[in-house]
Design a protein around this motif. Structure first.
Motif, PDB file in Angstrom:
ATOM      1  N   SER A   1       0.828  -1.207   0.000  1.00 27.90           N
ATOM      2  CA  SER A   1       0.000   0.000   0.000  1.00 27.90           C
ATOM      3  C   SER A   1       0.859   1.253   0.000  1.00 27.90           C
ATOM      4  O   SER A   1       0.596   2.209  -0.736  1.00 27.90           O
ATOM      5  N   TRP A   2       1.893   1.240   0.811  1.00 24.34           N
ATOM      6  CA  TRP A   2       2.737   2.423   0.963  1.00 24.34           C
ATOM      7  C   TRP A   2       3.468   2.769  -0.326  1.00 24.34           C
ATOM      8  O   TRP A   2       3.531   3.931  -0.742  1.00 24.34           O
TER       9      TRP A   2
ATOM     10  N   HIS B   1       1.383   4.470  -3.137  1.00 24.17           N
ATOM     11  CA  HIS B   1       1.183   5.887  -2.849  1.00 24.17           C
ATOM     12  C   HIS B   1       2.452   6.669  -3.173  1.00 24.17           C
ATOM     13  O   HIS B   1       2.406   7.728  -3.802  1.00 24.17           O
TER      14      HIS B   1
ATOM     15  N   GLU C   1      -7.582   3.909  -4.798  1.00 20.09           N
ATOM     16  CA  GLU C   1      -7.461   3.323  -3.458  1.00 20.09           C
ATOM     17  C   GLU C   1      -6.350   2.290  -3.484  1.00 20.09           C
ATOM     18  O   GLU C   1      -6.433   1.296  -4.207  1.00 20.09           O
TER      19      GLU C   1
ATOM     20  N   ASP D   1      -4.871   1.173  -0.336  1.00 11.35           N
ATOM     21  CA  ASP D   1      -4.791   0.494   0.955  1.00 11.35           C
ATOM     22  C   ASP D   1      -5.262  -0.952   0.806  1.00 11.35           C
ATOM     23  O   ASP D   1      -6.299  -1.213   0.196  1.00 11.35           O
TER      24      ASP D   1
END
Length: 735
Positions: free
Chosen positions: A446-447, A450, A463, A465
């Motif tokens: 997830s990180w 982003h 999205e 996450d």
């Protein structure tokens, strides 16, 4: 019929469009003048013509060569001009790019019916026709640069008088063309998903074709455009291509029927040996080193490199494909595929995915037909040399261990590790594997997406996450499956513990919630998970069941707390008042953006009734839906809490609230510790230490784990979460 036509030299550069293609009162240049509107041109003076002739320049008619007042004929040498050519300022400058310096001017080139911007540099352009070239652009060593009067620049439209059989379609998701869509400039993976998925809705399919055709003109005669400060050098063939500002193209073999989006803040680059035909290229893309792409669309900030082959496919934003072959695919944002011997065909991949070396996703030897498909959720990760068959479907964050999977698969357990036990001829699954054993990789997934989202131009928000409404709904489905499978397994083995007469789900739930009875494994009959008569073994079902519940609870509390802080909800009463009416619902991954099933249904209705009658309005509606995502996600999270803990009344929620927060803190601490521990294995494993003579050498190569930026981020996030949760621990009489 003669293959090569001949005509009078007087016609060279003229009749780009003719006859009924020209509206009454117009001439063949009317579209060109609309594209490049300027009245600052004048005809050449006699002395300028004489100097041009002295510099070995030729023209079919010097009256058709128009220039600006800052035109300097000294900077035009050994060029041939045909048709109407308009030239901007030519001043005493050179243009420098990557240490190469190019004098402003036109040299050793043949120019047919073009508009050239101010202070351009054209050198050794063997043939350029019907192009509008922006200010301060550099064209150096280009063999052929031209536009036809029927050019569509990669869009799937028809020009007046063309037959349907020349239309360009993208046959995505399936080789048989049953999900084909029309490419267009500005296409998002969300558009492609809607168009390719809902094939049962004839009215919607008709609207998509109509909207696309109306988005672009069917009129013949548009010129190609090259934006300002572009650099195009050492290229062979460029035909029917639009090129945006600041693009850098070097050494390309063939570029045909393309829109290449580029801007000064998000420049697109195309490199050596590249061949691109019938495609749309987004802003900020990188395409280098022998890439071949035909009938394709490339999202913003994506890359094709090192001989990649992309055919009949759509690649979403922030993705990279290198060295391999991808055919008939719809790939969402955040896809990585780097290995020469990997192969992906007839698949819909929902992003945040990584295809390992030797993976053959969609091998077709279980059918004589080419009509198979593979559908994967977010975070799909097939391991080394994995081979899969059509038709197969995978839940989010499925990890496939190395092996050739001989039959179709339906993996409905998210975050699982799937493997083959060859000795016992079994398919094995560890549900919630990532959560239990590889938290570092899961949280980092997830990180990193982003962090890598470097798009300067954003049409849609995604999205990333791993715990989000789509995966939470998959987890609820997985809980139900485990309950049923455990119940069926206990019943077959006559291990009912006094529950005779109960249903499978009831038996399974009671067994899984019984903390004193840990199941090492259960068996699922053949034909359920795998299209095969062999059994599937679910390993660690009790631990997985509890892990899934932890994931749901952690997502729900984390989401509710974040929303409450953002919206300054001061007490539990306000939280219930704001979020308490929400209900669980199915969520659709719409090209990386999560949208509730009801909102997708409304979106389709608005398209069909004409409320959303062009792609710009549809894209604006995506953004409109995103504005409500935080609210709807929080309402969903609160509904998830109630469903997980079987609570409905405000009093029940009040009585359990502080207990829920305490459990969330325990889970958050577990996430933090597991993230560190799963990464620390690389430092503690003796075999990982083999290349190093001592600890310092290993630290210099790998770095110190305590300096790992991502682990620091996780630890900081834990402290913030702890601080925020404590603020929402209310006294019992908070209501």
């Amino acid at each position: 019929m003669a293959l090569i036509k001949k005509d009078s030299m007087l016609q060279l550069g003229h009749n780009f469009i003719s006859g009924d293609q020209i509206p009454e009162g117009k001439d063949e240049y009317y579209l060109r003048f609309e594209q490049s509107n300027s009245n600052n041109y004048r005809q050449l003076r006699r002395d300028e013509i004489q100097l041009l002739q002295a510099n070995q320049n030729l023209s079919d008619d010097w009256n058709n060569l128009l220039v600006t007042d800052k035109f300097n004929p000294s900077f035009v040498r050994n060029c041939n001009f045909y048709g109407l050519v308009r030239i901007g300022d030519l001043e005493e400058y050179f243009l420098e790019y990557h240490d190469m310096r190019y004098p402003v001017g036109l040299y050793n080139s043949t120019i047919v019916s073009c508009d050239l911007g101010n202070n351009v540099s054209l050198n050794n352009v063997n043939y350029v026709s019907h192009y509008i070239i922006g200010n301060e652009s550099i064209l150096f060593n280009v063999n052929e640069l031209q536009v036809s009067n029927y050019s569509k620049f990669g869009n799937g439209i028809l020009k007046k008088g063309e037959d349907e059989n020349v239309r360009i379609w993208l046959e995505i998701c399936n080789e048989n063309g049953g999900r084909k869509i029309l490419p267009f400039d500005g296409m998002l993976t969300s558009d492609a998903f809607l168009w390719s998925k809902y094939r049962d809705d004839d009215e919607l399919m008709h609207k998509f074709v109509e909207i696309t055709e109306n988005q672009f003109s069917a009129t013949r005669g548009f010129y190609g455009t090259i934006g300002e400060q572009c650099v195009i050098k050492n290229c062979q063939i460029i035909k029917d291509v639009i090129i945006g500002n600041g693009a850098y193209i070097k050494g390309a073999n063939k570029l045909k029927n393309l829109t290449i989006n580029s801007s000064f803040e998000s420049r697109t680059q195309i490199g050596e040996g590249v061949e691109l035909v019938n495609g749309i290229i987004g802003f900020g893309c990188k395409i280098f080193y022998g890439v071949k792409a035909v009938r394709f669309s490339l999202g913003n900030n994506s890359s094709l490199k090192y001989g990649a082959r992309l055919i009949n496919s759509i690649l979403g934003e922030n993705s990279t494909i290198s060295c391999c072959e991808v055919l008939n695919c719809l790939i969402y944002p955040g896809h990585e595929q780097h290995h020469n011997n990997s192969f992906l065909i007839a698949a819909t991949v929902l992003g945040q995915s990584n295809i390992a070396a030797g993976a053959t996703i969609g091998s077709n030897h279980n059918s004589r037909a080419n009509d198979g498909e593979i559908v994967t959720g977010r975070g799909f990760w097939p391991g080394l040399c994995v081979s899969l068959k059509h038709n197969s479907k995978f839940a989010s964050f499925t990890l496939l261990a190395k092996g050739s999977y001989p039959a179709e698969l339906n993996i409905s357990l998210p975050f699982s590790l799937v493997s083959i036990n060859e000795r016992e001829d079994l398919l094995q699954i560890i549900p919630a594997y990532w959560w239990m054993y590889n938290m570092y990789a899961l949280a980092r997934n997830s990180w990193k997406y982003h962090a890598r989202d470097a798009r300067k131009i954003r049409y849609q928000e995604f999205e990333f996450d791993y715990l989000a409404p789509d995966t939470i709904e998959e987890i609820f489905e997985a809980l139900s499956l485990l309950e049923n499978w455990v119940g069926a397994d206990r019943s077959r083995k006559k291990d009912l513990n006094g529950q005779a007469g109960a249903g499978y789900e009831e038996i399974g739930r009671a067994t899984l919630l019984n903390s004193s009875k840990k199941l090492n494994q259960i068996e699922v009959l053949g034909g359920i998970v795998e299209a095969n008569s062999r059994k599937t073994v679910i390993l660690k079902p009790s631990e997985a069941y509890n892990s899934y519940r932890e994931m749901i609870h952690y997502f729900a509390i984390k989401t509710v707390i974040e929303y409450s802080r953002t919206h300054k909800l001061a007490n539990l009463n306000q939280i219930i008042a704001r979020l308490g009416e929400g209900q669980r619902s199915k969520w659709i991954n719409l090209g990386g953006q999560l949208v509730s099933e009801n909102d997708v249904a409304e979106l389709k209705s608005k398209i069909k009734d004409g409320s959303l009658d062009n792609w710009n309005k549809i894209h604006d509606h995506y953004n409109y839906l995103h504005r409500f995502y935080e609210q709807r996600k929080a309402e969903y999270a609160f509904a998830v809490l109630k469903d997980l803990h079987l609570t409905r009344t405000a009093v029940d929620i009040e009585n359990k609230w502080n207990e829920w927060l305490d459990w969330a803190i325990e889970i958050a601490e577990k996430v933090k510790d597991r993230t560190f521990d799963s990464r620390n294995k690389d430092y503690m494993n003796e075999f990982r230490k083999l290349p190093y003579d001592n600890e310092k050498e290993m630290e210099m190569v790998l770095g110190n784990i305590n300096d790992n930026e991502f682990i620091k981020t996780v630890q900081t996030s834990y402290l913030h979460f702890l601080e925020h949760v404590v603020q929402y621990k209310f006294p019992v009489n908070a209501l």
